[in-house]
Design an enzyme around this catalytic site. Structure first.
Site, short mmCIF file in Angstrom:
data_model
loop_
_atom_site.label_atom_id
_atom_site.label_comp_id
_atom_site.label_asym_id
_atom_site.label_seq_id
_atom_site.Cartn_x
_atom_site.Cartn_y
_atom_site.Cartn_z
N ASN A 1 0.87 -1.18 0.00
CA ASN A 1 0.00 0.00 0.00
C ASN A 1 0.90 1.23 0.00
O ASN A 1 1.49 1.57 1.02
CB ASN A 1 -0.89 -0.04 1.26
CG ASN A 1 -1.77 1.18 1.39
OD1 ASN A 1 -1.85 2.00 0.48
ND2 ASN A 1 -2.42 1.31 2.53
N LYS B 1 0.11 4.29 -0.34
CA LYS B 1 -0.53 5.46 0.26
C LYS B 1 -0.29 6.71 -0.62
O LYS B 1 -0.24 6.58 -1.84
CB LYS B 1 -0.05 5.65 1.71
CG LYS B 1 -0.20 4.34 2.52
CD LYS B 1 0.01 4.50 3.99
CE LYS B 1 -0.14 3.14 4.67
NZ LYS B 1 -0.07 3.20 6.11
N HIS C 1 -9.44 0.93 5.36
CA HIS C 1 -8.15 1.20 6.00
C HIS C 1 -8.37 2.18 7.16
O HIS C 1 -9.18 3.11 7.05
CB HIS C 1 -7.16 1.77 4.98
CG HIS C 1 -5.76 1.77 5.50
ND1 HIS C 1 -5.31 2.71 6.39
CD2 HIS C 1 -4.73 0.92 5.29
CE1 HIS C 1 -4.05 2.45 6.70
NE2 HIS C 1 -3.67 1.36 6.04
N GLU D 1 -6.73 4.64 8.12
CA GLU D 1 -6.51 6.05 7.77
C GLU D 1 -7.78 6.64 7.14
O GLU D 1 -8.11 7.80 7.35
CB GLU D 1 -5.29 6.18 6.85
CG GLU D 1 -4.00 5.94 7.63
CD GLU D 1 -2.84 5.39 6.82
OE1 GLU D 1 -2.89 5.43 5.58
OE2 GLU D 1 -1.88 4.91 7.45
N GLU E 1 -5.40 -5.21 10.71
CA GLU E 1 -4.37 -4.21 10.91
C GLU E 1 -4.60 -3.47 12.22
O GLU E 1 -5.41 -2.53 12.27
CB GLU E 1 -4.41 -3.18 9.76
CG GLU E 1 -4.16 -3.76 8.40
CD GLU E 1 -3.54 -2.72 7.47
OE1 GLU E 1 -2.44 -2.97 6.99
OE2 GLU E 1 -4.15 -1.66 7.26
N GLY F 1 2.53 2.00 10.80
CA GLY F 1 3.48 3.11 10.66
C GLY F 1 4.20 3.48 11.94
O GLY F 1 4.86 4.51 12.00
N SER G 1 3.49 -2.36 10.26
CA SER G 1 4.95 -2.35 10.44
C SER G 1 5.62 -3.68 10.12
O SER G 1 6.60 -4.05 10.78
CB SER G 1 5.30 -1.90 11.86
OG SER G 1 4.90 -0.56 12.07
P1 PGA Z 1 2.91 0.06 7.66
O1 PGA Z 1 1.46 0.28 7.02
O2 PGA Z 1 3.46 -1.21 7.10
O3 PGA Z 1 3.69 1.26 7.27
O4 PGA Z 1 2.71 -0.04 9.16
C1 PGA Z 1 0.57 -0.79 6.88
C2 PGA Z 1 -0.72 -0.30 6.29
O5 PGA Z 1 -1.14 0.82 6.60
O6 PGA Z 1 -1.36 -1.02 5.50
#
Ligand code: PGA
Length: 250
Positions: free
Chosen positions: A9, A11, A95, A97, A167, A173, A213
């Site tokens: 992803n 983003k 997601h 976010e 997740e 992140g 992560s």
């Molecule tokens: P990340 O993001 O690997 O940077 O923690 C995962 C995601 O948001 O799908």
């Protein structure tokens, strides 16, 4: 048999030339493994070119969002048919976010999920608890609730059209990863819920991937767990070598 999946992803991190560089670098080092579905999710403006570059490479291209209507006066939005017309293979919905920054609630996410599945568009559907939920030992209840308000409202579920991405928000992140045991525990719980709702056969054939992560040095241990069928990768998917190392650790 359910599929193993690793999806990157990207983003809102890379522009056109960076997206092309990423794809070309991935193609150079990726030795196709028929047992793993590899996906990337570039930003909307680069999806067409990305899907052209990935044609014949066995790399699927996903959108990071889609509208909950098929067509009409929805300024700034993108529909399923538009994505299909440029050979996008599926979409990430739910997601954290999008839930947090764009206030996408379970009702809207259900509508996006439902219209995608009705139109035979594959969905990578994200669920996961906050740190507060986890600290209060509320994480099982939280993911159950998210599923009941979205996925479980779908009556006819076809595992080939839905991937569930667990997740935990506290791991996205942040550099904090769920331990392999924590991931397995909740993935198994999610599979049991799927089994109660749709029967064992559908539960056994639905891929449940982990995100938060994941790095090359943590992927293998997590992916080895019985109910973890791969990963949704954010930060590490922006490095072709790290991404492919994660794919190889399946
Ligand atoms: P990340 O993001 O690997 O940077 O923690 C995962 C995601 O948001 O799908």
């Amino acid at each position: 048999m359910r599929k193993k999946i690793v999806a990157g992803n990207w983003k809102m991190n890379v522009d056109l030339s960076e997206s092309i560089d990423l794809i070309e670098s991935i193609k150079k080092i990726y030795d196709h493994n028929p047992d793993v579905e590899v996906c990337i999710a570039p930003s909307f403006p680069f999806l067409k070119q990305s899907s052209e570059l990935c044609q014949g490479e066995k790399i699927k291209v996903l959108a990071q969002n889609v509208n909950d209507n098929l067509k009409g006066a929805f300024t700034g939005e993108v529909s399923i048919d538009m994505l299909k017309s440029i050979n996008v293979d599926g979409v990430i919905i739910g997601h954290s976010e999008r839930r947090e920054y764009y206030k996408e609630d379970d009702d809207l996410l259900f509508r996006k999920l439902n219209i995608s599945l009705e139109n035979d568009f594959k969905v990578y559907f994200c669920i996961g608890e906050s740190l507060e939920d986890r600290d209060k030992n509320n994480h099982f209840e939280k993911v159950k609730n998210q599923l009941e308000k979205t996925v479980f409202k779908i009556n006819n579920l076809y595992p080939e059209n839905l991937v569930i991405a667990y997740e935990p928000i506290w791991a996205i992140g942040t550099g904090l990863t769920a331990s392999p045991e924590q991931a397995q525990e909740i993935h198994k719980y999610i599979r049991n819920l799927l089994s109660e709702r749709y029967g064992k056969n559908i539960a056994d054939n639905t891929s449940i991937i982990y995100g938060g992560s994941v790095k090359p040095n943590s992927a293998r241990e997590i992916f080895e767990k019985e109910d973890v069928d791969g990963g949704l990768i954010g930060g590490a998917s922006l490095s072709p070598q790290d991404f492919i190392d994660i794919v190889r650790s399946i």
